[in-house]
Every structure is written in C-alpha cells, then in structure tokens.
Scaffold this active site. Structure first.
Site, PDB file in Angstrom:
ATOM      1  N   SER A 150       0.855  -1.194   0.000  1.00 42.26           N
ATOM      2  CA  SER A 150       0.000   0.000   0.000  1.00 42.26           C
ATOM      3  C   SER A 150       0.892   1.246   0.000  1.00 42.26           C
ATOM      4  O   SER A 150       1.751   1.389  -0.885  1.00 42.26           O
ATOM      5  CB  SER A 150      -0.950  -0.063   1.206  1.00 42.26           C
ATOM      6  OG  SER A 150      -1.928   0.958   1.131  1.00 42.26           O
ATOM      7  N   ARG A 211     -12.529   6.994   8.400  1.00 39.35           N
ATOM      8  CA  ARG A 211     -11.975   5.640   8.446  1.00 39.35           C
ATOM      9  C   ARG A 211     -13.008   4.618   7.957  1.00 39.35           C
ATOM     10  O   ARG A 211     -12.672   3.656   7.274  1.00 39.35           O
ATOM     11  CB  ARG A 211     -11.552   5.312   9.871  1.00 39.35           C
ATOM     12  CG  ARG A 211     -11.069   3.892  10.085  1.00 39.35           C
ATOM     13  CD  ARG A 211      -9.812   3.588   9.299  1.00 39.35           C
ATOM     14  NE  ARG A 211      -9.280   2.260   9.625  1.00 39.35           N
ATOM     15  CZ  ARG A 211      -8.143   1.784   9.151  1.00 39.35           C
ATOM     16  NH1 ARG A 211      -7.404   2.506   8.339  1.00 39.35           N
ATOM     17  NH2 ARG A 211      -7.742   0.582   9.480  1.00 39.35           N
ATOM     18  N   ASP A 292      -9.037  -5.245  -6.043  1.00 35.15           N
ATOM     19  CA  ASP A 292      -8.605  -4.123  -5.210  1.00 35.15           C
ATOM     20  C   ASP A 292      -9.317  -2.869  -5.708  1.00 35.15           C
ATOM     21  O   ASP A 292      -9.196  -2.499  -6.872  1.00 35.15           O
ATOM     22  CB  ASP A 292      -7.083  -3.974  -5.329  1.00 35.15           C
ATOM     23  CG  ASP A 292      -6.508  -2.910  -4.391  1.00 35.15           C
ATOM     24  OD1 ASP A 292      -7.216  -1.954  -4.049  1.00 35.15           O
ATOM     25  OD2 ASP A 292      -5.331  -3.053  -4.020  1.00 35.15           O
ATOM     26  N   HIS A 322      -7.935  -4.696  -1.247  1.00 35.92           N
ATOM     27  CA  HIS A 322      -6.708  -3.970  -0.911  1.00 35.92           C
ATOM     28  C   HIS A 322      -6.068  -4.510   0.370  1.00 35.92           C
ATOM     29  O   HIS A 322      -4.859  -4.365   0.560  1.00 35.92           O
ATOM     30  CB  HIS A 322      -7.033  -2.484  -0.754  1.00 35.92           C
ATOM     31  CG  HIS A 322      -5.817  -1.611  -0.642  1.00 35.92           C
ATOM     32  ND1 HIS A 322      -4.982  -1.366  -1.721  1.00 35.92           N
ATOM     33  CD2 HIS A 322      -5.269  -0.950   0.407  1.00 35.92           C
ATOM     34  CE1 HIS A 322      -3.990  -0.577  -1.326  1.00 35.92           C
ATOM     35  NE2 HIS A 322      -4.141  -0.310  -0.047  1.00 35.92           N
ATOM     36  N   ASP A 323      -6.853  -5.120   1.246  1.00 35.65           N
ATOM     37  CA  ASP A 323      -6.313  -5.619   2.511  1.00 35.65           C
ATOM     38  C   ASP A 323      -5.746  -7.039   2.422  1.00 35.65           C
ATOM     39  O   ASP A 323      -5.394  -7.627   3.457  1.00 35.65           O
ATOM     40  CB  ASP A 323      -7.410  -5.591   3.598  1.00 35.65           C
ATOM     41  CG  ASP A 323      -7.466  -4.247   4.329  1.00 35.65           C
ATOM     42  OD1 ASP A 323      -6.627  -3.366   4.028  1.00 35.65           O
ATOM     43  OD2 ASP A 323      -8.343  -4.075   5.200  1.00 35.65           O
TER      44      ASP A 323
END
Lengths: 347, 347
Positions: A150, A211, A292, A322-323
């Site tokens: 990332s 967040r 992603d 993405h994680d």
C-alpha cells in the site's frame, strides 16, 4: 540517540522449543528500537528537522529487509521477546516465513508524520529520503529487499527511483506509480469528513467516519455480502444496516490510535505520489490483487510495463481486496518466498 | 384536488414542424399535473395521510407508461409546452423514442417523502401501494408498462408483487430484489455524514458530503480516470485532488434542491427494500449495467433466475455505471423499444 537494545538470544535449530515458552504471537528474535534525528529538505514543506523511529528484529549479520505498510502501519511488525505487544504484521512475520526474523533482519519505521506533529504536505519522496538517511546512519549499505505494501509500495518505488544503491530488490504490493483518480477522489472526501467533524470540535467523529469510508475501499462487496447480508433493523425510528456495528467499531479503534493530523497528512501523501517507473533501475516484483478497489489491476500492469525487463507481475484474487496483504498471509508469504529467493539468504 | 391542465394540441404527422418553434429540450405534448390525497397504511410508520403529486404527458387515449427514477427523480420527465422547465429524463423522452409522449401517455410521480415532510421509515411497498391507489384514482385500469430505474426499479418490483393487475409489464433498470450489503453500508455512511453535519449545525454541508460520496457509487473508476487524471494541487497548504471541484459542484447542486429529511428517508428506503421475486407474476425485463458499483450484475442475474420464465435479462457495459440510464439514452432507448414492443402501441 536513544537505543533500547535487548539481550541477544541464540536461536536454536529447533526454534519451537523456545517458542513454546512464549505467547503464540511472539517470536524469539534479537530486537532493538531507536530513533534518529535528521534535517530533511522536504519536497513541498521545505527544510525540517524530523525524527525517524525504527525497530530492528533479527540477528546482526543477517541480510536486512525493510518492511513498510499502509499509512496506519508502524515500526512494530510482530511481537517478540523484547517487545511482546502484537505487531501490525503478526501473521506474515515468523518462523518458516519469508519474513523470518531468525533468518533475516527486519527493519521497519514509523512514517514521517505518523505522530501527528508534522502538519504539512508530505511526499512519498520525503519518506524515501528519510529512509536512505536512516540506512546510512545504521550502517546498512544495501537492503536485501524492500517489501512495501500500500503506502509502503509507493515509498519503495521512490526509494528505488531516488536511491537505487539502497536496495537490491523491491517488492511492491497493492501500490503503483500513481494514485488512481477514483481512489484519490475517495480519499479527498474522507478528508472532507474530517474537516466537517472539525467544524465544531467533533474531530474524532469526523476521523471515525473517514476511516469507515476508507474501510469500504479496503475491502470488497464479496466480503460484505458474505458477512452482512441480514436485513436492516429500525432502531429509534432510523434504519440501521447490518454492517454498521462493524464499521463503527473499526472507526472507534482507529480514532483511539491515530492523531487526526497524521491521518490527513498521510492520506494526502498518497495523492501527491507520482513516479516515472521507466526510470527505475532496481528489480521489482509488483503484486496486484484483482478486485482491489483502490489500486486497479490496470495500474499495476502499467507499472510493470514501465519497469520493462526489471518488472515481474504477480496477481492474486482475494475477497479482501486492498487488505489482502494483511488478511491472506499464506498466499502473500508464498509470493515473498519466490520474490526474495536467491538473494543470499535461506529461502 | 388541483389539476393544472393545458390546451390539447393535435400532434401533426410531421411533428418537427411544430417542434422547431419550441426550445430543443421541450416537446409538444398534452400535459397535466395534479395531486391526490390518500390515507395509507405504511409498512413501518403506520397510518398516514399523504399527498401524491403526479404529472401526465401524452394523449388521453394512449397506453399509459409509468416512469420512475432514482430517489432524486420527480414527476417532471421532460420539458413540454405546458411545463417547459427541463425534466430529469430529458434525453430519453421524446419524438421517436420508446418513451414518446406523442405515442404513449407518460405518468410520473414525486415519491412519498420527496418533499421532506414525512420523517419516518418509508418502504418501497408503501410507494407501490400509493401508486396502485393513484392509478385507480386516475381511472387507469392497467399500465402498459412500468419503467423503473434505480429506486424506481425497486418500487416497480413491489408493484408487480403486490398489485399485479396494475401493470402489463415491468422494466427494472439498475435495481434488484434486495440492496447489496456493500451498497447498504455505503449508504449508511452517507447518512452518517448527514448526522455529523447536523451535529455541527452544518446540515447542508453534511448532505453535500453525503451526495459526493454517493456520486462515487453512481459512477465508475473508468470515468474518473478519463476526466480527473491531473496531479493534485497544494492550496493553502492542503492537497486538493482533480475531482474535488466536480464533486463540490455536484454536492452544492443537490443541496439546493433536496430537503435533508427527504434524502435520509429515501436513502433508508432503498435499504429496507426486500422482494421475493419468485412470487412475481408479471413479465419483467431486468436491465443490468456491468460495472454498476451499487447493483452488481450477480444480483440482477439472481433476480432474473427467481423470475423464471417471466424474466428477461439485458446487460450493457457503460463507463457511467449506475448512472447509465441517465447518461446512455440511445442504448437505453434501444432496450426499451424491444421491451415495450408488441404491447399494443406503435413501437
């Protein structure tokens, strides 16, 4: 300078014998933490005196691998006997892994700005320059590899571009030569949520909401379908969806450990990132996750094409999007084993 | 009851002769507006006296098609000689289109809650019940078709399920039997942005931010890449991304025309939606857009499968994602021509 060193344990051939005495998420490794002050000429913010905090795990003579994560990551990769608290990469660092602190010396830092005290635009180039200085300070001539995930992938690309002698190889996971314009828009709106919260001293509520929106970009619809397919409830006359408890908790957890300024400035930093990858002269493995939502496969392909013969592409499909780097340790480890092979350490 | 009727023009064979005298975005059609009061037993909010506002365009004897759009849509589809202001579906309604107000009588409503005066949970079933009542009130025995897009598709599915005699055929574009859990989470966070804004006495800023996040769900990364690939600027020490001007404008435009309560309650209404499509007995064309980030193709496929022999699937790929119905009028018109063919009107 302030070094916290630990007693050096010799790791026996059968490491499990010692590890059995430690909690599951702690490895036995030689570990030290330190901080180093540098005068940095920042790309957008001019000359600044900054502190770089780092942690090293692993035997002194082993090849050094720098591991850098997302904007919420820090210098503590995994619990060890000196610093037993859980790290952000607990699942991927350990005995038998590519990132085995008995076989390699693992270096990690707190990003510039992560303490919330640098309220200025921070470029990924600034992070790379700080790292190059730190390596010199620590007497590390060359990293065996820089493994960046990332934001860390962006910093690694800058290090490869600006300081090629610093690293033998780069592994860039879920990060490319530029932020995708859609992802930038998504982050810009998250920063607006922080600004909205700050209007009347509800800064942490703004950060929590930011967040929570970010979580949607880190994960995938597949995962949400699997986990949150229940109908909504009506509570006090308002509709509450199945994912809201999870998202609230994620927001609260993040707010508890993240200064608002750190979030805003590191989020901005992703959007400032631009690298001409055709100028990079370091062998680079690009790891992309299909699905992603922040870094589309097409950008990873464009990056590898620009790298020419120095670029290798590995693609995986994961419901974690993405994680995936954090949530698919076995599959990522298999990729790292291959990527780091033949660089002077046991695989 | 309050009818605003207009003089009835006979539309000549060569309609362009008259249309040349009108602005480009106005059609010559017999048009009237009205409102009707009904006592509705709402699914979650109990008995309520509510007002249903509608507009009709087209000759009195023609087959009636009800057209229902997203939560921001309203009763005015297209400018006409009685009501020349631009409608929300200007591009898709007109001479030679499937939705030609010279050939069909087009009915549209303001959704329950759209005026912001109904601050209670609103189900898509409530909207369908109100429409069934309105049709009876207007003496419309059966719609030739119900063309629903986005929220309108959900309402159409409820009408088909609960009041099958009301419609001969349903065309459900970009809407399915349930909201996708990921899309629900996205909307829940938008509603939190409104709540955060209200806390700060900045309700319209919260609504603007919610709308901007919604825009990201309506469009696609492909479009943003095409339009907003410029590097960010640093303005007053803060990073500003290329898409922010566009998003700010979209937010401001929305706030100017949308009551906060209307947005919140209609957004919730999408998340309350659930239909057992296997119980529907009305022929239904499901139109899906590959790349729609709110209604994934897999949910449209599941809907068509549940419809059995009554279901037909049409798929198109568009960089406009969920907004394709509004942004791809020629391709949508081609689908509507086929879907409405053979139902008693000229195609």
């Amino acid at each position: 300078m302030n070094f916290a060193t630990t007693a050096l344990h010799a790791v026996p051939a059968d490491a499990t014998a010692i590890e059995a005495l430690l909690p599951d998420d702690v490895v036995s490794a030689q570990s030290l933490r330190g901080e180093w002050t540098t005068d940095l000429s920042m790309r957008h913010a001019g000359a600044r005196r900054l502190l770089v905090r780092y942690e090293l795990q692993g035997p002194a003579g082993a090849p050094v691998v720098l591991v850098a994560g997302g904007i919420s990551a820090h210098r503590h990769l995994r619990g060890n006997d000196a610093f037993p608290e859980k790290g952000w990469l607990n699942e991927l660092v350990g005995t038998g892994r590519a990132l085995d602190p008995a076989q390699r010396r693992l270096l990690a830092i707190d990003y510039l700005g992560a303490d919330g005290r640098l309220d200025a635009p921070i470029d990924t180039a600034d992070q790379a320059d700080a790292i190059a200085g730190l390596l010199q300070h620590l007497g590390i001539g060359q990293l065996q590899a820089f493994v960046g995930y990332s934001y860390g992938a962006l910093v690694g690309l800058q290090l490869a571009l600006r300081h090629p002698p610093c690293l033998q190889r780069l592994v860039a996971v879920s990060g490319a030569h530029r932020p995708h314009p859609f992802a930038s828009a998504w982050r810009a709106l998250q920063r607006k949520a922080v600004t909205l919260g700050a209007l009347q001293c509800a800064e942490t509520q703004g950060l929590s909401l930011a967040r929570q929106f970010a979580m949607l970009s880190y994960r995938t619809p597949e995962e949400f379908e699997e986990r949150f397919d229940a109908p909504p409830e009506i509570i006090n006359g308002r509709v509450r969806c199945a994912a809201e408890d999870y998202l609230d908790a994620a927001g609260a957890q993040y707010v508890a450990r993240t200064p608002v300024t750190a979030y805003v400035r590191l989020s901005e930093s992703i959007d400032l990132h631009r690298v001409d990858a055709s100028q990079i002269r370091v062998p680079t493995t690009v790891v992309a996750v299909e699905g992603d939502r922040l870094v589309p496969l097409s950008d990873s392909v464009a990056l590898v094409e620009a790298l020419g013969t120095l670029g290798t592409l590995r693609v995986l499909r994961s419901p974690y999007g993405h994680d995936a780097f954090l949530k698919e340790p076995d599959r990522i480890d298999a990729i790292l084993v291959t990527a780091l092979r033949g660089n002077g350490a046991n695989p």
